[in-house]
Design a protein around this motif. Structure first.
Motif, PDB file in Angstrom:
ATOM      1  N   GLU A 187       0.839  -1.217   0.000  1.00 26.27           N
ATOM      2  CA  GLU A 187       0.000   0.000   0.000  1.00 26.27           C
ATOM      3  C   GLU A 187       0.868   1.258   0.000  1.00 26.27           C
ATOM      4  O   GLU A 187       0.552   2.248  -0.667  1.00 26.27           O
ATOM      5  CB  GLU A 187      -0.886   0.029   1.247  1.00 26.27           C
ATOM      6  CG  GLU A 187      -2.024  -0.964   1.246  1.00 26.27           C
ATOM      7  CD  GLU A 187      -3.173  -0.502   0.361  1.00 26.27           C
ATOM      8  OE1 GLU A 187      -3.416   0.714   0.278  1.00 26.27           O
ATOM      9  OE2 GLU A 187      -3.818  -1.363  -0.258  1.00 26.27           O
ATOM     10  N   ALA A 188       1.966   1.191   0.769  1.00 18.24           N
ATOM     11  CA  ALA A 188       2.828   2.368   0.958  1.00 18.24           C
ATOM     12  C   ALA A 188       3.466   2.819  -0.351  1.00 18.24           C
ATOM     13  O   ALA A 188       3.805   3.994  -0.507  1.00 18.24           O
ATOM     14  CB  ALA A 188       3.910   2.066   1.994  1.00 18.24           C
ATOM     15  N   GLU A 189       3.581   1.895  -1.300  1.00 18.18           N
ATOM     16  CA  GLU A 189       4.217   2.236  -2.591  1.00 18.18           C
ATOM     17  C   GLU A 189       3.518   3.409  -3.272  1.00 18.18           C
ATOM     18  O   GLU A 189       4.157   4.235  -3.908  1.00 18.18           O
ATOM     19  CB  GLU A 189       4.200   1.025  -3.529  1.00 18.18           C
ATOM     20  CG  GLU A 189       5.312   0.045  -3.225  1.00 18.18           C
ATOM     21  CD  GLU A 189       5.130  -1.263  -3.979  1.00 18.18           C
ATOM     22  OE1 GLU A 189       4.458  -1.267  -5.036  1.00 18.18           O
ATOM     23  OE2 GLU A 189       5.659  -2.280  -3.483  1.00 18.18           O
ATOM     24  N   GLY A 190       2.196   3.467  -3.138  1.00 19.31           N
ATOM     25  CA  GLY A 190       1.448   4.546  -3.793  1.00 19.31           C
ATOM     26  C   GLY A 190       1.141   5.700  -2.864  1.00 19.31           C
ATOM     27  O   GLY A 190       0.309   6.549  -3.183  1.00 19.31           O
ATOM     28  N   GLY A 191       1.784   5.729  -1.692  1.00 17.69           N
ATOM     29  CA  GLY A 191       1.423   6.736  -0.696  1.00 17.69           C
ATOM     30  C   GLY A 191       2.450   7.831  -0.520  1.00 17.69           C
ATOM     31  O   GLY A 191       3.591   7.710  -0.952  1.00 17.69           O
ATOM     32  N   PHE A 196       1.021  12.646   6.723  1.00 17.15           N
ATOM     33  CA  PHE A 196       0.708  12.552   8.155  1.00 17.15           C
ATOM     34  C   PHE A 196       2.007  12.600   8.957  1.00 17.15           C
ATOM     35  O   PHE A 196       2.966  11.905   8.614  1.00 17.15           O
ATOM     36  CB  PHE A 196      -0.028  11.248   8.465  1.00 17.15           C
ATOM     37  CG  PHE A 196      -1.335  11.132   7.742  1.00 17.15           C
ATOM     38  CD1 PHE A 196      -2.457  11.802   8.197  1.00 17.15           C
ATOM     39  CD2 PHE A 196      -1.436  10.359   6.594  1.00 17.15           C
ATOM     40  CE1 PHE A 196      -3.666  11.710   7.519  1.00 17.15           C
ATOM     41  CE2 PHE A 196      -2.641  10.248   5.906  1.00 17.15           C
ATOM     42  CZ  PHE A 196      -3.757  10.934   6.368  1.00 17.15           C
ATOM     43  N   ALA A 197       1.998  13.431  10.011  1.00 12.62           N
ATOM     44  CA  ALA A 197       3.210  13.548  10.840  1.00 12.62           C
ATOM     45  C   ALA A 197       3.124  12.570  12.002  1.00 12.62           C
ATOM     46  O   ALA A 197       2.563  12.874  13.048  1.00 12.62           O
ATOM     47  CB  ALA A 197       3.340  14.981  11.339  1.00 12.62           C
ATOM     48  N   LEU A 198       3.650  11.373  11.806  1.00 17.95           N
ATOM     49  CA  LEU A 198       3.650  10.385  12.891  1.00 17.95           C
ATOM     50  C   LEU A 198       4.925  10.568  13.725  1.00 17.95           C
ATOM     51  O   LEU A 198       5.935  11.037  13.212  1.00 17.95           O
ATOM     52  CB  LEU A 198       3.601   8.970  12.313  1.00 17.95           C
ATOM     53  CG  LEU A 198       2.346   8.603  11.514  1.00 17.95           C
ATOM     54  CD1 LEU A 198       2.390   7.146  11.078  1.00 17.95           C
ATOM     55  CD2 LEU A 198       1.075   8.850  12.331  1.00 17.95           C
ATOM     56  N   PRO A 199       4.868  10.203  15.009  1.00 20.49           N
ATOM     57  CA  PRO A 199       6.047  10.405  15.867  1.00 20.49           C
ATOM     58  C   PRO A 199       7.201   9.463  15.519  1.00 20.49           C
ATOM     59  O   PRO A 199       7.013   8.503  14.768  1.00 20.49           O
ATOM     60  CB  PRO A 199       5.514  10.079  17.270  1.00 20.49           C
ATOM     61  CG  PRO A 199       4.347   9.179  17.040  1.00 20.49           C
ATOM     62  CD  PRO A 199       3.749   9.569  15.720  1.00 20.49           C
ATOM     63  N   LEU A 215       3.392   4.477  17.907  1.00 18.21           N
ATOM     64  CA  LEU A 215       3.247   4.770  16.473  1.00 18.21           C
ATOM     65  C   LEU A 215       1.887   4.294  15.958  1.00 18.21           C
ATOM     66  O   LEU A 215       1.188   4.984  15.219  1.00 18.21           O
ATOM     67  CB  LEU A 215       4.368   3.997  15.774  1.00 18.21           C
ATOM     68  CG  LEU A 215       4.903   4.473  14.459  1.00 18.21           C
ATOM     69  CD1 LEU A 215       5.200   5.949  14.505  1.00 18.21           C
ATOM     70  CD2 LEU A 215       6.205   3.711  14.146  1.00 18.21           C
ATOM     71  N   LYS A 216       1.550   3.117  16.429  1.00 14.59           N
ATOM     72  CA  LYS A 216       0.288   2.505  16.031  1.00 14.59           C
ATOM     73  C   LYS A 216      -0.888   3.301  16.600  1.00 14.59           C
ATOM     74  O   LYS A 216      -1.902   3.514  15.937  1.00 14.59           O
ATOM     75  CB  LYS A 216       0.348   1.076  16.574  1.00 14.59           C
ATOM     76  CG  LYS A 216      -0.833   0.240  16.463  1.00 14.59           C
ATOM     77  CD  LYS A 216      -0.663  -0.892  17.469  1.00 14.59           C
ATOM     78  CE  LYS A 216      -0.709  -0.390  18.897  1.00 14.59           C
ATOM     79  NZ  LYS A 216      -0.034  -1.222  19.873  1.00 14.59           N
ATOM     80  N   PHE A 245       3.562   5.413   8.150  1.00 12.50           N
ATOM     81  CA  PHE A 245       3.933   4.426   9.174  1.00 12.50           C
ATOM     82  C   PHE A 245       5.263   3.758   8.823  1.00 12.50           C
ATOM     83  O   PHE A 245       6.184   3.683   9.639  1.00 12.50           O
ATOM     84  CB  PHE A 245       2.816   3.382   9.300  1.00 12.50           C
ATOM     85  CG  PHE A 245       3.209   2.211  10.145  1.00 12.50           C
ATOM     86  CD1 PHE A 245       3.163   2.288  11.533  1.00 12.50           C
ATOM     87  CD2 PHE A 245       3.652   1.035   9.561  1.00 12.50           C
ATOM     88  CE1 PHE A 245       3.562   1.222  12.323  1.00 12.50           C
ATOM     89  CE2 PHE A 245       4.049  -0.040  10.336  1.00 12.50           C
ATOM     90  CZ  PHE A 245       4.000   0.052  11.717  1.00 12.50           C
ATOM     91  N   GLN A 246       5.359   3.304   7.592  1.00 11.51           N
ATOM     92  CA  GLN A 246       6.577   2.600   7.171  1.00 11.51           C
ATOM     93  C   GLN A 246       7.802   3.513   7.267  1.00 11.51           C
ATOM     94  O   GLN A 246       8.878   3.089   7.701  1.00 11.51           O
ATOM     95  CB  GLN A 246       6.401   2.110   5.726  1.00 11.51           C
ATOM     96  CG  GLN A 246       7.592   1.344   5.213  1.00 11.51           C
ATOM     97  CD  GLN A 246       7.361   0.781   3.824  1.00 11.51           C
ATOM     98  OE1 GLN A 246       7.141  -0.392   3.659  1.00 11.51           O
ATOM     99  NE2 GLN A 246       7.407   1.635   2.835  1.00 11.51           N
ATOM    100  N   GLN A 247       7.600   4.782   6.879  1.00 14.18           N
ATOM    101  CA  GLN A 247       8.700   5.752   6.941  1.00 14.18           C
ATOM    102  C   GLN A 247       9.161   5.952   8.387  1.00 14.18           C
ATOM    103  O   GLN A 247      10.368   6.009   8.665  1.00 14.18           O
ATOM    104  CB  GLN A 247       8.216   7.091   6.362  1.00 14.18           C
ATOM    105  CG  GLN A 247       9.312   8.113   6.168  1.00 14.18           C
ATOM    106  CD  GLN A 247      10.200   7.768   4.982  1.00 14.18           C
ATOM    107  OE1 GLN A 247       9.674   7.411   3.943  1.00 14.18           O
ATOM    108  NE2 GLN A 247      11.505   7.833   5.153  1.00 14.18           N
ATOM    109  N   ALA A 248       8.201   6.038   9.300  1.00 14.89           N
ATOM    110  CA  ALA A 248       8.534   6.262  10.710  1.00 14.89           C
ATOM    111  C   ALA A 248       9.322   5.065  11.267  1.00 14.89           C
ATOM    112  O   ALA A 248      10.327   5.240  11.952  1.00 14.89           O
ATOM    113  CB  ALA A 248       7.258   6.493  11.527  1.00 14.89           C
ATOM    114  N   VAL A 249       8.872   3.841  10.954  1.00  9.80           N
ATOM    115  CA  VAL A 249       9.576   2.644  11.431  1.00  9.80           C
ATOM    116  C   VAL A 249      10.994   2.618  10.855  1.00  9.80           C
ATOM    117  O   VAL A 249      11.973   2.372  11.569  1.00  9.80           O
ATOM    118  CB  VAL A 249       8.815   1.347  11.042  1.00  9.80           C
ATOM    119  CG1 VAL A 249       9.631   0.113  11.407  1.00  9.80           C
ATOM    120  CG2 VAL A 249       7.453   1.299  11.718  1.00  9.80           C
ATOM    121  N   ALA A 250      11.104   2.930   9.561  1.00  9.13           N
ATOM    122  CA  ALA A 250      12.419   2.904   8.904  1.00  9.13           C
ATOM    123  C   ALA A 250      13.343   3.960   9.509  1.00  9.13           C
ATOM    124  O   ALA A 250      14.526   3.701   9.737  1.00  9.13           O
ATOM    125  CB  ALA A 250      12.255   3.136   7.398  1.00  9.13           C
TER     126      ALA A 250
END
Ligand code: KG4
Ligand code: ZN
Length: 359
Positions: A187-191, A196-199, A215-216, A245-250
């Protein structure tokens, strides 16, 4: 003569058996997943897992021996995961291994599941000690300096959810199927990761500890705001949430790995290397970020093939051989341990993982 071991793994939701040689040859590696059995429950149900292991372990061992064209009498030992993990599953494996050892007279070697993951780069790439290891899966999240087959220093890890667990919960919040990691990353590929500013939890604190549960929760809040404003989620909303979300985890993993790398490099290893294991290592954004961290520090980056990164018995057989060569072996008093930190000096962690495999 190279040693040949049977490995048995049943600590979580994979029933596995393998035959492996000390030189790293994998003669067979049978893995039976249980995803379908737990699908309706949104997570691994320990009692269902234990029953399935008890029913399928002997079949997996038979298949592993068949595929390796090996008889029990040709083996030099039996290695089994003795923890950490879901106790019913671990017990099933330990009881089977004891029965086989008693019947054949072969040496029995209990293996720490985390050591199995942590030693995998030696099985696949013959990596020399000491190397830095990052375990990132549905149940594990820790940095280790591997100094010997039974000598690990834990530099830090998640104080709550493992990253795979966070991916899975995120998928659930967004109505995506399990396991969530591959779905969320697709999903993240097209996002747009910046919408969204996640912590970035714990990034402002020193050290290598991480946290993913906040994060969740932040993602849940963003989702609920959208639902309240629009009555639901558009496709693009979901893609943007997944990307954020993926960016924040990475970001968190990359920065904490940079710090762990600095601690490891301070020891001036002769062949510096960063190795990863666990299902989350399949994530291409995370993988490339970790690769960059290793390159910046002048270290080699090693990611074993995915089938050996995720739970399997080849890593258990190999870790058993490594322990056996150091004189390690167990008797009929081998116990199954739900918790078993790799680092002898480890302070016990609070909170149990979804899969009970945190240590
Ligand atoms: O190592 P593993 O098979 O099992 C254990 O947890 O021990 O890891 C499975 C975890 C799941 O949480 C899954 O969602 C996650 O790895 N995963 C991913 C990806 N593929 C699998 N997470 C993020 N991105 C992926 N591409
Ligand atoms: Zn595992």
């Amino acid at each position: 003569m190279t040693l040949t071991f049977l490995g048995i793994e049943s600590s979580c939701d994979d029933t596995a058996a393998a035959v492996v040689r000390a030189d790293g040859t994998i003669l067979s590696s049978v893995v039976e997943g249980q995803v379908a059995l737990h699908a309706a429950f949104g997570g691994v149900v320990p009692e269902i897992a234990a029953r399935a292991h008890a029913e399928r372990l002997d079949v997996c061992v038979e298949r592993a021996l068949d595929q390796a064209d090996t008889r029990l009498a040709d083996l030099d030992g039996i290695a089994v995961t003795a923890g950490p993990g879901l106790i019913g599953g671990v017990l099933s494996g330990v009881m089977l291994a004891k029965g086989l050892a008693a019947a054949t007279g072969l040496p029995l070697v209990g293996v720490n599941h985390l050591a199995g993951h942590a030693l995998t780069p030696r099985l696949t790439d013959g990596l020399e000690f000491p190397y830095l290891m990052l375990l990132i899966s549905g149940g594990h999240c820790q940095f280790l300096i591997a100094r010997g087959p039974e000598d690990f220093t834990r530099l830090g890890g998640s104080i709550d959810d493992a990253p795979g667990e966070a991916f899975d919960k995120t998928a659930k919040l967004l109505g995506l199927p399990q396991p969530g990691g591959p779905q969320v990353s697709r999903e993240a590929e097209g996002g747009d990761p910046a919408r969204f500013a996640l912590p970035r939890p714990l990034l402002d604190r020193p050290g290598c500890d991480m946290s993913f549960s906040g994060l969740k929760t932040a993602l849940l809040r963003e989702r609920d705001k959208l639902v309240a404003a629009q009555g639901g989620l558009y496709r693009q909303d979901r893609a943007d949430l997944c990307a954020a979300f993926q960016q924040a985890v990475a970001d968190v993993l990359a920065e904490k790995t940079r710090r762990a790398m600095a601690l490891y490099m301070a020891e001036a290893p002769s062949r510096p290397a960063l190795a990863v294991a666990g299902g989350v290592a399949a994530n291409s954004l995370i993988r490339s970020r970790l690769q960059d961290v290793a390159a910046a520090a002048g270290a080699e980056f090693i990611a074993p093939p995915l089938r050996l990164c995720t739970d399997n018995a080849a890593m258990i057989a190999f870790a058993g051989i490594e322990r056996f060569r150091l004189g390690g072996r167990d008797g009929m008093d081998l116990t199954a341990r739900p918790r078993w930190p790799l680092d002898r000096d480890a302070i016990p962690l609070v909170g149990a993982g979804r899969k009970g495999a945190k240590a």
